[in-house]
Every structure is written in C-alpha cells, then in structure tokens.
Design a protein around this motif. Sequence first.
Motif, PDB file in Angstrom:
ATOM      1  N   THR A 327      -2.585 145.739  -4.280  1.00 61.08           N
ATOM      2  CA  THR A 327      -1.492 145.681  -5.252  1.00 61.08           C
ATOM      3  C   THR A 327      -1.703 146.628  -6.423  1.00 61.08           C
ATOM      4  N   GLU A 328      -2.931 146.756  -6.904  1.00 63.63           N
ATOM      5  CA  GLU A 328      -3.179 147.615  -8.063  1.00 63.63           C
ATOM      6  C   GLU A 328      -3.055 149.100  -7.717  1.00 63.63           C
ATOM      7  N   THR A 329      -3.535 149.495  -6.545  1.00 63.33           N
ATOM      8  CA  THR A 329      -3.407 150.905  -6.163  1.00 63.33           C
ATOM      9  C   THR A 329      -1.958 151.267  -5.883  1.00 63.33           C
ATOM     10  N   TYR A 330      -1.209 150.350  -5.273  1.00 65.62           N
ATOM     11  CA  TYR A 330       0.204 150.623  -5.023  1.00 65.62           C
ATOM     12  C   TYR A 330       0.983 150.664  -6.337  1.00 65.62           C
ATOM     13  N   ARG A 331       0.634 149.786  -7.252  1.00 64.36           N
ATOM     14  CA  ARG A 331       1.332 149.731  -8.532  1.00 64.36           C
ATOM     15  C   ARG A 331       1.216 151.048  -9.301  1.00 64.36           C
ATOM     16  N   THR A 332       0.095 151.750  -9.103  1.00 66.56           N
ATOM     17  CA  THR A 332      -0.120 153.020  -9.812  1.00 66.56           C
ATOM     18  C   THR A 332       0.384 154.215  -9.019  1.00 66.56           C
ATOM     19  N   GLY A 333       1.056 153.972  -7.884  1.00 65.43           N
ATOM     20  CA  GLY A 333       1.719 155.048  -7.162  1.00 65.43           C
ATOM     21  C   GLY A 333       1.014 155.570  -5.933  1.00 65.43           C
ATOM     22  N   ALA A 334      -0.067 154.901  -5.483  1.00 65.92           N
ATOM     23  CA  ALA A 334      -0.772 155.362  -4.286  1.00 65.92           C
ATOM     24  C   ALA A 334       0.113 155.185  -3.051  1.00 65.92           C
ATOM     25  N   ASP A 335      -0.013 156.100  -2.110  1.00 63.45           N
ATOM     26  CA  ASP A 335       0.756 156.062  -0.876  1.00 63.45           C
ATOM     27  C   ASP A 335       0.284 154.897   0.000  1.00 63.45           C
ATOM     28  N   PRO A 336       1.209 154.070   0.506  1.00 57.57           N
ATOM     29  CA  PRO A 336       0.810 152.923   1.333  1.00 57.57           C
ATOM     30  C   PRO A 336      -0.053 153.298   2.531  1.00 57.57           C
ATOM     31  N   LEU A 337       0.199 154.455   3.130  1.00 63.01           N
ATOM     32  CA  LEU A 337      -0.612 154.872   4.274  1.00 63.01           C
ATOM     33  C   LEU A 337      -2.056 155.130   3.851  1.00 63.01           C
ATOM     34  N   ARG A 338      -2.232 155.756   2.673  1.00 65.50           N
ATOM     35  CA  ARG A 338      -3.587 156.014   2.175  1.00 65.50           C
ATOM     36  C   ARG A 338      -4.286 154.695   1.809  1.00 65.50           C
ATOM     37  N   ILE A 339      -3.505 153.781   1.246  1.00 65.35           N
ATOM     38  CA  ILE A 339      -4.070 152.474   0.916  1.00 65.35           C
ATOM     39  C   ILE A 339      -4.551 151.774   2.186  1.00 65.35           C
ATOM     40  N   ALA A 340      -3.714 151.817   3.229  1.00 58.64           N
ATOM     41  CA  ALA A 340      -4.050 151.152   4.492  1.00 58.64           C
ATOM     42  C   ALA A 340      -5.328 151.722   5.088  1.00 58.64           C
ATOM     43  N   ARG A 341      -5.426 153.027   5.111  1.00 55.89           N
ATOM     44  CA  ARG A 341      -6.593 153.650   5.752  1.00 55.89           C
ATOM     45  C   ARG A 341      -7.857 153.475   4.919  1.00 55.89           C
ATOM     46  N   ALA A 342      -7.710 153.464   3.598  1.00 60.00           N
ATOM     47  CA  ALA A 342      -8.879 153.245   2.748  1.00 60.00           C
ATOM     48  C   ALA A 342      -9.391 151.816   2.884  1.00 60.00           C
ATOM     49  N   GLY A 343      -8.465 150.878   3.019  1.00 59.72           N
ATOM     50  CA  GLY A 343      -8.864 149.474   3.093  1.00 59.72           C
ATOM     51  C   GLY A 343      -9.041 148.930   4.495  1.00 59.72           C
ATOM     52  N   GLY A 344      -8.824 149.758   5.507  1.00 58.61           N
ATOM     53  CA  GLY A 344      -9.039 149.309   6.873  1.00 58.61           C
ATOM     54  C   GLY A 344      -7.925 148.458   7.433  1.00 58.61           C
ATOM     55  N   TRP A 345      -6.702 148.576   6.876  1.00 55.78           N
ATOM     56  CA  TRP A 345      -5.555 147.917   7.497  1.00 55.78           C
ATOM     57  C   TRP A 345      -5.007 148.812   8.599  1.00 55.78           C
ATOM     58  N   LYS A 346      -4.427 148.228   9.601  1.00 50.89           N
ATOM     59  CA  LYS A 346      -3.765 149.018  10.625  1.00 50.89           C
ATOM     60  C   LYS A 346      -2.508 149.651  10.030  1.00 50.89           C
ATOM     61  N   ASP A 347      -2.145 150.822  10.535  1.00 48.41           N
ATOM     62  CA  ASP A 347      -0.909 151.458  10.080  1.00 48.41           C
ATOM     63  C   ASP A 347       0.253 150.493  10.313  1.00 48.41           C
ATOM     64  N   GLY A 348       1.063 150.286   9.293  1.00 43.46           N
ATOM     65  CA  GLY A 348       2.193 149.370   9.413  1.00 43.46           C
ATOM     66  C   GLY A 348       1.814 147.907   9.329  1.00 43.46           C
ATOM     67  N   SER A 349       0.623 147.616   8.815  1.00 45.94           N
ATOM     68  CA  SER A 349       0.157 146.232   8.724  1.00 45.94           C
ATOM     69  C   SER A 349       1.157 145.350   7.982  1.00 45.94           C
ATOM     70  N   ALA A 350       1.555 144.246   8.621  1.00 47.67           N
ATOM     71  CA  ALA A 350       2.492 143.309   7.985  1.00 47.67           C
ATOM     72  C   ALA A 350       1.853 142.666   6.757  1.00 47.67           C
ATOM     73  N   THR A 351       0.552 142.429   6.823  1.00 46.83           N
ATOM     74  CA  THR A 351      -0.149 141.824   5.685  1.00 46.83           C
ATOM     75  C   THR A 351      -0.094 142.741   4.473  1.00 46.83           C
ATOM     76  N   LEU A 352      -0.412 144.021   4.685  1.00 39.23           N
ATOM     77  CA  LEU A 352      -0.375 144.972   3.576  1.00 39.23           C
ATOM     78  C   LEU A 352       1.042 145.116   3.040  1.00 39.23           C
ATOM     79  N   LEU A 353       2.020 145.183   3.931  1.00 34.13           N
ATOM     80  CA  LEU A 353       3.403 145.306   3.488  1.00 34.13           C
ATOM     81  C   LEU A 353       3.824 144.096   2.651  1.00 34.13           C
TER      82      LEU A 353
END
Length: 372
Positions: A327-353
């Motif tokens: 939530t904090e990285t997205y709030r500051t404008g980070a790209d969701p795909l970069r967030i997913a890959r940095a945190g080990g979520w699968k691309d399109g993760s429902a949890t991350l979304l």
Amino acid sequence: MIENPVGSDASVAHVPAVVDAPVADSLELSAGTRDRLRRAMPESTRRAYTGDLRRLVTWCSEKDLLPAGVDTTDDERLAAALRLLLERHGDLHVLLTEYVSALADAGRAPATIERAIAAIAAAHRAGGAGMLRTDGPRQVLRSYRRDRATTGSGVRVRKAAPVTIAALRAMADVLDRHSLVGIRDTALLVLGFALGARRSELAGLDIADLTFTAEGVQVEIRTSKTDRDSRGRTAALPYGAYSVTCPVRTVQAWLAALADHDRTSGPLFVRIDRHGGLGRTPTNRGSADGRLTGQAVALVVARTATAAGLDPKSAWSGHSLRRGFATETYRTGADPLRIARAGGWKDGSATLLGYIDDVDRWQANPLAGVGL
C-alpha cells in the motif's frame, strides 16, 4: 448409507500417509524419494491437511461410514483409514458434499471448509482414485456463504493492518537499539517491510543471502509460498533517508551484533534468550540452529505494534509488513507490476490488487471533485 463402490481395489492400495506422496504404483518408493515427496508440500500445509483428514475420518465413523473408533493417531493409521474409506465408497463426491453440508451446519468458517475440500481432493488423487469432483461441495459452500451474507451471521475476516511508514517509525522508536533484542527486531521489521516479505521468507533468510553494494543491499529469497519450483528472486534495497528505517544500516547493525557473538553464517534472524544467548533451542521447540520461526516474526510485529501504541483494534501480524509495503509503495506512485515482482506476487495477483484497491478507494475515488 452413502454408497459408490470403487471399481478396483488396486487403485487405492497405496494411499500415502497424509497426502505427502502423490504416487500410486506397484513399485516401493525408497525412503529418500518419499522424504522428497513429503517435503514438496510446505510443512504448515501438511499439518493443516492432516487435521482436515482426521476430522473427516472422525465424522465418517460417527455416521457409520467407517467402523466406530477408527484409529488415526499417526500417519500410518490415518492412511489406513483413508484407504478403507476409498475401498468402501470409491469416488467421494457424494460423501464430500454431505460432509461440507455438515461443516456448514456446525458453523465452520468458509475458508476452513475450502481447505477441507482441498485436503480431501488431494488425498483422493494421492490414493490413486483419480480427480475428485468438487462441484457439489462447492455449490453447498456457495449457498452457505450466501446464507451467512444474507443473515449477517458471517464473521468478517480481519485483514492484517498495513504497517505504514509512520507506523514503522513509531515501532522502531520504541525499540531499545542498544539491546540485542532491540537491534534484531529493528532489522527484522525494517527489512520485512522493505522486502514486502512473507513471514516465512523473512524467517528463512541466511546471512549468506545478503550482498552489500555501493547502492544498498541485495537480498536473495531462495524460496517462497508461490515459488513452488524454488527459482528464487533477488530484491535490491537502496539506502533509506533515515537511519532508523534504513534497511541497509539496520541490517548492518544486526550483522555486527551477530559477529560480536561469533556468528558470521547461518540464519539471519535467531532466537535470543532472556540471558542474551543467541540461538538457544527451547526444549523440543524450534530448529537446532536457533532460527526464528514465522510465528515468532508475527509475535515481534504484534508485540512492537502494541508497545508503540498503534490502534489496538487493528490486526497486527507478520503479514502487516507485506501489506504495508504494497500500500505504501503504491500510494507514492510505484507501478503495480514492479511492486508485484519486488514482493514476489504473481503478475495479476488478486491479493495485491485488493491492497491497491484499498488505496484507490479514497485516492482515486470517482466521487472526488463532483461537488457533493
């Protein structure tokens, strides 16, 4: 009586103990092979599935679908009970549908019922009885969920509260960074947030997984919950602007403390006893090398959140760090795909979304600015 005779006893002759070896064959597996098959499933999942299968056998015994008092005290006896169940009833679709209805009548949480379905389906495959149809059980579960939603009887799942940057600073400020525990817990919290790590990933880190560079520190996460083939991922963590929440400097301080105790290899985060001893193994608990468990990571988060005076009504847990990273990285404008890959979520993760939606609910609210 629920009846659905199996066509051939041969298909269920090798039900493996606690669904740890999904193989049905006339060959005898070696001890090493069985051990690898066993460890292919995370230990926490195995324990949960074992409990689910024991409860199924107990219910079947109470319903006269199995002999009364069937023994399931160990893996071998549980496997025998499952084998007998398959021999008597074959495809367990009807039986499972009734069992799910019984769990609903008992008021079990839908998530608990979902896991029971998964455990029984896995045992069905492992026993050589083929893929188990789950459409009936899932329809029953769907009706149960609807009933709970309609009547308001469903208990709302408490999501882990996200550790925001402000919360992380508050937590770090209450730790005594002159004590061994305080140095460790500061590094654990900051590194866990910066990695967006699951508690198991944080607990699984070794000192050798860290590589320091001029830009910061690279962390190798060798395996994780969604990385079934253990391909691993590497996270690059830059220096922070504040020393107390800098992942590089807080981890360096902890490594220096470890080195002072002659620990330069092995697990990164270890137990500390009340006498300041590192890695002491409590009786019959924990690993011999003193590695912290995922549960211990969660306790550190909850304990420190309480000490920092954070909202006591919120659910602070090991997952709070991971959710806060998202939530904090997205709030500051980070790209969701970069967030997913940095945190080990699968691309399109429902949890991350879902975490991102929590931010957008207010940050990108369609009613903002309409003039209400």
